[in-house]
Motif scaffolding. Structure first.
Motif, PDB file in Angstrom:
ATOM      1  N   LEU A   1       0.836  -1.201   0.000  1.00 49.14           N
ATOM      2  CA  LEU A   1       0.000   0.000   0.000  1.00 49.14           C
ATOM      3  C   LEU A   1       0.873   1.255   0.000  1.00 49.14           C
ATOM      4  N   ASP A   2       0.236   2.405   0.119  1.00 47.23           N
ATOM      5  CA  ASP A   2       0.936   3.676   0.040  1.00 47.23           C
ATOM      6  C   ASP A   2       1.443   4.135   1.402  1.00 47.23           C
TER       7      ASP A   2
ATOM      8  N   PHE B   1       3.279  -6.520  11.375  1.00 48.52           N
ATOM      9  CA  PHE B   1       3.532  -6.910   9.987  1.00 48.52           C
ATOM     10  C   PHE B   1       2.817  -8.227   9.735  1.00 48.52           C
ATOM     11  N   ILE B   2       2.093  -8.308   8.622  1.00 49.27           N
ATOM     12  CA  ILE B   2       1.348  -9.526   8.295  1.00 49.27           C
ATOM     13  C   ILE B   2       1.760 -10.046   6.921  1.00 49.27           C
ATOM     14  N   GLU B   3       1.712 -11.372   6.771  1.00 45.66           N
ATOM     15  CA  GLU B   3       1.921 -12.011   5.482  1.00 45.66           C
ATOM     16  C   GLU B   3       0.816 -13.050   5.313  1.00 45.66           C
TER      17      GLU B   3
ATOM     18  N   SER C   1       1.897  -8.860   1.689  1.00 39.30           N
ATOM     19  CA  SER C   1       2.400  -8.594   3.027  1.00 39.30           C
ATOM     20  C   SER C   1       2.307  -7.099   3.251  1.00 39.30           C
ATOM     21  N   ARG C   2       2.188  -6.700   4.544  1.00 36.72           N
ATOM     22  CA  ARG C   2       1.819  -5.307   4.808  1.00 36.72           C
ATOM     23  C   ARG C   2       2.132  -4.938   6.260  1.00 36.72           C
ATOM     24  N   VAL C   3       2.493  -3.683   6.453  1.00 40.97           N
ATOM     25  CA  VAL C   3       2.610  -3.115   7.782  1.00 40.97           C
ATOM     26  C   VAL C   3       1.225  -2.629   8.216  1.00 40.97           C
TER      27      VAL C   3
END
Length: 405
Positions: free
Chosen positions: A52-53, A331-333, A352-354
Motif C-alpha cells: 500500500l501507500d 507486519f502480516i503475510e 504482506s503489509r505493515v
C-alpha cells in the motif's frame, strides 16, 4: 468491531514475490527472527514488503499515537508476544513514523530499519504461529431516524439498566472478569439475550431505539461488523458505531449452518451466508438467536475501533485485546481475495503489509486470529466476505540499545 467468523479454512504455500521499490511498496531484508520466551520458534529469514501507500500508513500510525499519548507511560498495553508498556509502543511508533521520511531511499531505509527495529513473532511456539486472517468492513445500509411501516427493525443504543461489574475469583488463582447484567429485584442476572431482545421485545418501546432499518438481515450483519453507515431517506448519511455489548458469548451462525449440513464448509463466505438467509426467511429468527451476543450502538463520525480512534482501510487489524499490545505496529503475510467488478471471487494473491493493531472483536480470540479492516461499501464488503487465509503475524519493536563500551 467484530468480524464474521467464517468457518471454511484454506492455506496455500507460495513463494514470496519481491515488489518494485516505489511510493506504493517497500522491501526490507531483515535479520533472522526467533522466539522471545519459552521454546523458541524455528529461526527463519524474514522479508518485509508493503503493498500500500506511505500516506495511509502514516495516518494509521497517527491514530495509534493519539491513543497511546493519553495513557500513563508505564501502563501495560499487551502481554504477548511479550509484555509491552505504552511508552515502548509509542517510542516504536514515533521512530517508525520518522523512518517513513526515508521511504524513497531503499538503501537508507533498509539500513536504519535493520539497525533499530526487530520483528517479534506473535507466538513463542511453532504450533501457534500460523494465523487465520479474516476481514471486516463498514456496511452502508438504508435506515431511518423514525419508525415507519418500511423501516421497522430497530437499532438500539446502550440501555440504561445494563450494568458492567467485575467478578473476582480467588481460587485456584486470583482472577478478575468483567461481567454484564441487570438487576431483577435484588438479584444481579445476565443481560437480555438476542432472542429476548428481538423476539420477545424486552427493550421495545423503552426509548433506547436510535434508528430503524428495512431488513433484519442488515441489522444482524451490522452487529457482526460493529459499525456502519445509515443512508437516510433524504440522502444524508450518518455513522453508527459500537457502544456496548450484552455480555453474552459470540457464536458463529456460519459454523452453525455448516454443522447442520445446510452450507458446505468449502462454500462458506459472508456472501453465501447472506444468500441463505435471504432465501429462507422463516429460519432467520432461530439462526440469529443462536448468537446470543448483542451489540448496542451510538452515532459516530467515521469507523472507530476499540481504541476509540478511527480505523484505516487496509491498515487496521483487530486481534484479541487480552493478548496483543493495543495500538502497536505489526507486519502480516497472507493472501487476499481478488474480486471482479461484480463482486465475484476470481482468485487469491499473496501480500504482506505493515498494519496497526487498533481493534478487537467478539469472534477474534487467541493467538491465531486476526481480522483485517477492508473499508466501507460494497467492494470492501465483497473482499472482506471472502477473506479467509492463513499466514503470519509479527510485532515491531525497537531494539535494545547496545551496552556502553
Amino acid at each position: 468491531m467484530t468480524s464474521l467468523s467464517q468457518a471454511g479454512q484454506r492455506f496455500k504455500a507460495y513463494p514470496w514475490r519481491f515488489k518494485s521499490w516505489g511510493c506504493a511498496a517497500l522491501v526490507v531484508l531483515l535479520v533472522a527472527v526467533s522466539g522471545v520466551y519459552g521454546e523458541p520458534v524455528p529461526t527463519q529469514a524474514a522479508v518485509i514488503s508493503d503493498d500500500l501507500d506511505r500516506e495511509s500508513l502514516r495516518v494509521a500510525i497517527r491514530h495509534s499515537v493519539s491513543y497511546l499519548e493519553k495513557l500513563p507511560p508505564d501502563r501495560v498495553v499487551g502481554e504477548q508476544p511479550r509484555r509491552f508498556t505504552a511508552r515502548e509502543i509509542l517510542d516504536t511508533l514515533l521512530a517508525f513514523e520518522k523512518l517513513l521520511d526515508r521511504w524513497d531511499c531503499r538503501e537508507c531505509w533498509t539500513k536504519e530499519f535493520n539497525e533499530r527495529f526487530e520483528l517479534i513473532p506473535s507466538a513463542s511456539d511453532a504450533a501457534s504461529l500460523e494465523v487465520l486472517f479474516t476481514g471486516y468492513y463498514q456496511p452502508v445500509i438504508d435506515g431511518s431516524l423514525i419508525p415507519t411501516a418500511e423501516y421497522r427493525y430497530p437499532i438500539y443504543g446502550k440501555p440504561a439498566d445494563m450494568i458492567t461489574a467485575e467478578q473476582v475469583t480467588l481460587t485456584p488463582a486470583a482472577t478478575t472478569e468483567k461481567i454484564v447484567g441487570r438487576l431483577e429485584g435484588e438479584n444481579f442476572v445476565p443481560y437480555y439475550s438476542r432472542r429476548e431482545i428481538d423476539d420477545f421485545g424486552s427493550l421495545r418501546g423503552r426509548g433506547y431505539e436510535i434508528a430503524w432499518v428495512k431488513d433484519p438481515i442488515d441489522v444482524f450483519f451490522l452487529h457482526i461488523q460493529g459499525s456502519g453507515i445509515l443512508r437516510l431517506p433524504d440522502g444524508r448519511r450518518i455513522g453508527v458505531g459500537y457502544a456496548a455489548q450484552n455480555g453474552r458469548a459470540y457464536r458463529s451462525i456460519g459454523r452453525l449452518l455448516i454443522n447442520d449440513g445446510k452450507i458446505p464448509q468449502q462454500e462458506m463466505s459472508m456472501q453465501r451466508l447472506r444468500r441463505y438467509l435471504q432465501e429462507r426467511p422463516e429460519e432467520n429468527n432461530a439462526i440469529f438467536a443462536y448468537n446470543e451476543s448483542y451489540i448496542f450502538f451510538r452515532f459516530v463520525e467515521g469507523p472507530l475501533g476499540s481504541l476509540e480512534v478511527p480505523v484505516t482501510a487496509g491498515r487496521s487489524i483487530a486481534t484479541d485485546a487480552r493478548l496483543f499490545p493495543k495500538g502497536a505496529i505489526a507486519f502480516i503475510e497472507t493472501e487476499r481475495p481478488m474480486i471482479d467488478n461484480a463482486g465475484r471471487l476470481t482468485g487469491w494473491q499473496p501480500f504482506s503489509r505493515v498494519v496497526l493493531n487498533q481493534d478487537a472483536g467478539g469472534a477474534i480470540r487467541g493467538f491465531q486470529r486476526v481480522d483485517l479492516f477492508f473499508g466501507t461499501g460494497d467492494q470492501a464488503a465483497a473482499a472482506a466476505g471472502y477473506m479467509n487465509s492463513r499466514g503470519k503475524l509479527y510485532f515491531l519493536a525497537l531494539k535494545e540499545p547496545p551496552p556502553p563500551p
